[in-house]
Motif scaffolding. Structure first.
Motif, mmCIF file in Angstrom:
data_model
loop_
_atom_site.group_PDB
_atom_site.id
_atom_site.type_symbol
_atom_site.label_atom_id
_atom_site.label_comp_id
_atom_site.label_asym_id
_atom_site.label_seq_id
_atom_site.Cartn_x
_atom_site.Cartn_y
_atom_site.Cartn_z
ATOM 1 N N PRO A 1 13.175 -6.051 -1.730
ATOM 2 C CA PRO A 1 14.262 -5.121 -2.066
ATOM 3 C C PRO A 1 13.908 -4.154 -3.193
ATOM 4 N N PHE A 2 12.687 -4.214 -3.708
ATOM 5 C CA PHE A 2 12.222 -3.322 -4.771
ATOM 6 C C PHE A 2 11.052 -2.503 -4.237
ATOM 7 N N VAL A 3 10.723 -1.428 -4.938
ATOM 8 C CA VAL A 3 9.628 -0.534 -4.549
ATOM 9 C C VAL A 3 8.302 -1.079 -5.067
ATOM 10 N N VAL A 4 7.287 -1.030 -4.210
ATOM 11 C CA VAL A 4 5.906 -1.294 -4.613
ATOM 12 C C VAL A 4 5.038 -0.230 -3.948
ATOM 13 N N ALA A 5 4.231 0.439 -4.744
ATOM 14 C CA ALA A 5 3.311 1.457 -4.230
ATOM 15 C C ALA A 5 2.011 1.356 -5.015
ATOM 16 N N SER A 6 0.918 1.738 -4.368
ATOM 17 C CA SER A 6 -0.372 1.697 -5.054
ATOM 18 C C SER A 6 -1.292 2.786 -4.542
ATOM 19 N N HIS A 7 -2.330 3.015 -5.325
ATOM 20 C CA HIS A 7 -3.391 3.943 -4.922
ATOM 21 C C HIS A 7 -4.727 3.365 -5.340
ATOM 22 N N GLY A 8 -5.770 3.926 -4.736
ATOM 23 C CA GLY A 8 -7.127 3.475 -5.024
ATOM 24 C C GLY A 8 -7.666 4.093 -6.293
ATOM 25 N N ASN A 9 -8.973 4.058 -6.426
ATOM 26 C CA ASN A 9 -9.662 4.484 -7.635
ATOM 27 C C ASN A 9 -10.443 5.776 -7.420
ATOM 28 N N GLU A 10 -10.092 6.534 -6.395
ATOM 29 C CA GLU A 10 -10.812 7.778 -6.108
ATOM 30 C C GLU A 10 -10.616 8.785 -7.247
ATOM 31 N N PHE A 11 -11.422 9.838 -7.259
ATOM 32 C CA PHE A 11 -11.281 10.900 -8.257
ATOM 33 C C PHE A 11 -9.871 11.485 -8.199
ATOM 34 N N ASP A 12 -9.381 11.753 -6.998
ATOM 35 C CA ASP A 12 -8.009 12.210 -6.773
ATOM 36 C C ASP A 12 -7.357 11.122 -5.913
ATOM 37 N N PRO A 13 -6.827 10.065 -6.550
ATOM 38 C CA PRO A 13 -6.399 8.871 -5.814
ATOM 39 C C PRO A 13 -5.418 9.145 -4.679
ATOM 40 N N ILE A 14 -5.646 8.450 -3.577
ATOM 41 C CA ILE A 14 -4.800 8.515 -2.392
ATOM 42 C C ILE A 14 -3.951 7.250 -2.349
ATOM 43 N N LEU A 15 -2.679 7.406 -2.039
ATOM 44 C CA LEU A 15 -1.828 6.234 -1.878
ATOM 45 C C LEU A 15 -2.420 5.347 -0.793
ATOM 46 N N ASN A 16 -2.438 4.045 -1.021
ATOM 47 C CA ASN A 16 -3.003 3.139 -0.022
ATOM 48 C C ASN A 16 -2.053 2.005 0.359
ATOM 49 N N TYR A 17 -0.907 1.938 -0.312
ATOM 50 C CA TYR A 17 0.095 0.948 0.056
ATOM 51 C C TYR A 17 1.467 1.405 -0.429
ATOM 52 N N GLY A 18 2.447 1.202 0.405
ATOM 53 C CA GLY A 18 3.843 1.401 0.037
ATOM 54 C C GLY A 18 4.674 0.462 0.885
ATOM 55 N N ASN A 19 5.550 -0.291 0.251
ATOM 56 C CA ASN A 19 6.391 -1.178 1.047
ATOM 57 C C ASN A 19 7.546 -0.378 1.661
ATOM 58 N N ALA A 20 8.405 -1.042 2.407
ATOM 59 C CA ALA A 20 9.480 -0.346 3.129
ATOM 60 C C ALA A 20 10.362 0.453 2.178
ATOM 61 N N GLN A 21 10.655 -0.105 0.996
ATOM 62 C CA GLN A 21 11.487 0.624 0.020
ATOM 63 C C GLN A 21 10.789 1.892 -0.458
ATOM 64 N N ALA A 22 9.471 1.826 -0.668
ATOM 65 C CA ALA A 22 8.716 3.013 -1.096
ATOM 66 C C ALA A 22 8.716 4.074 -0.001
#
Length: 164
Positions: A54-75
């Motif tokens: 029921p909460f937001v979780v989002a993440s990105h990698g370690n690239e120079f210009d990071p790309i989102l690589n995970y977002g749950n349904a709330q995100a």
């Protein structure tokens, strides 16, 4: 003719995302000393709980210009994107240009300290809807050798803002 999708994994479990979810959850414990969610069952069970949380979780990698690589349904719902759009989005585009310097400063602070709590900042959805993220925790995602491989954020409070 209906396509049988019973044995097709949801897109958020594709592309070796399960190991990333393990690192994301383990890193949260490393930096905060507490679990983000119930870790009982297999990593697949945990991945399902994380996606449906029921909460937001989002993440990105370690690239120079990071790309989102995970977002749950709330995100995905908050940023008004489907999975393929979300994981193809440069992380910086989650903030408007005038808020990107502040966002970058926050990520740098989290990078230095491993975690920051009670972060607040304005973000923007794909359709231009602005919202204020409140009481967010941002942490470094680390691998088994303690090397930073990305960053993640979680929050359960946000406020929709006027468009101008």
């Amino acid at each position: 003719m209906k396509l049988n999708t019973d044995n097709i994994a949801p897109p958020w479990l594709g592309n070796d995302i399960l190991p990333w979810i393990g690192l994301l959850l383990d890193s949260y414990v490393h930096w905060t000393g507490k679990e983000l969610l119930d870790r009982q069952g297999t990593l697949l069970d945990q991945a399902h709980r994380l996606f449906d949380a029921p909460f937001v979780v989002a993440s990105h990698g370690n690239e120079f210009d990071p790309i989102l690589n995970y977002g749950n349904a709330q995100a995905l719902k908050l940023w008004e994107m489907d999975w393929p759009e979300f994981v193809a989005t440069p992380s910086r585009l989650t903030a408007e240009p005038m808020n990107r310097v502040e966002r970058s400063r926050m990520l740098q602070e989290a990078g230095t300290h491993g975690v920051i709590h009670n972060y607040q900042g304005v973000r923007i959805s794909k359709t231009g809807r602005r919202f204020l993220v409140e009481q967010a925790t941002v942490w470094n995602v680390i691998d088994l050798h303690q090397h930073k491989v990305g960053q993640a954020a979680t929050f359960s409070k946000w406020t929709t803002m006027s468009t101008g």
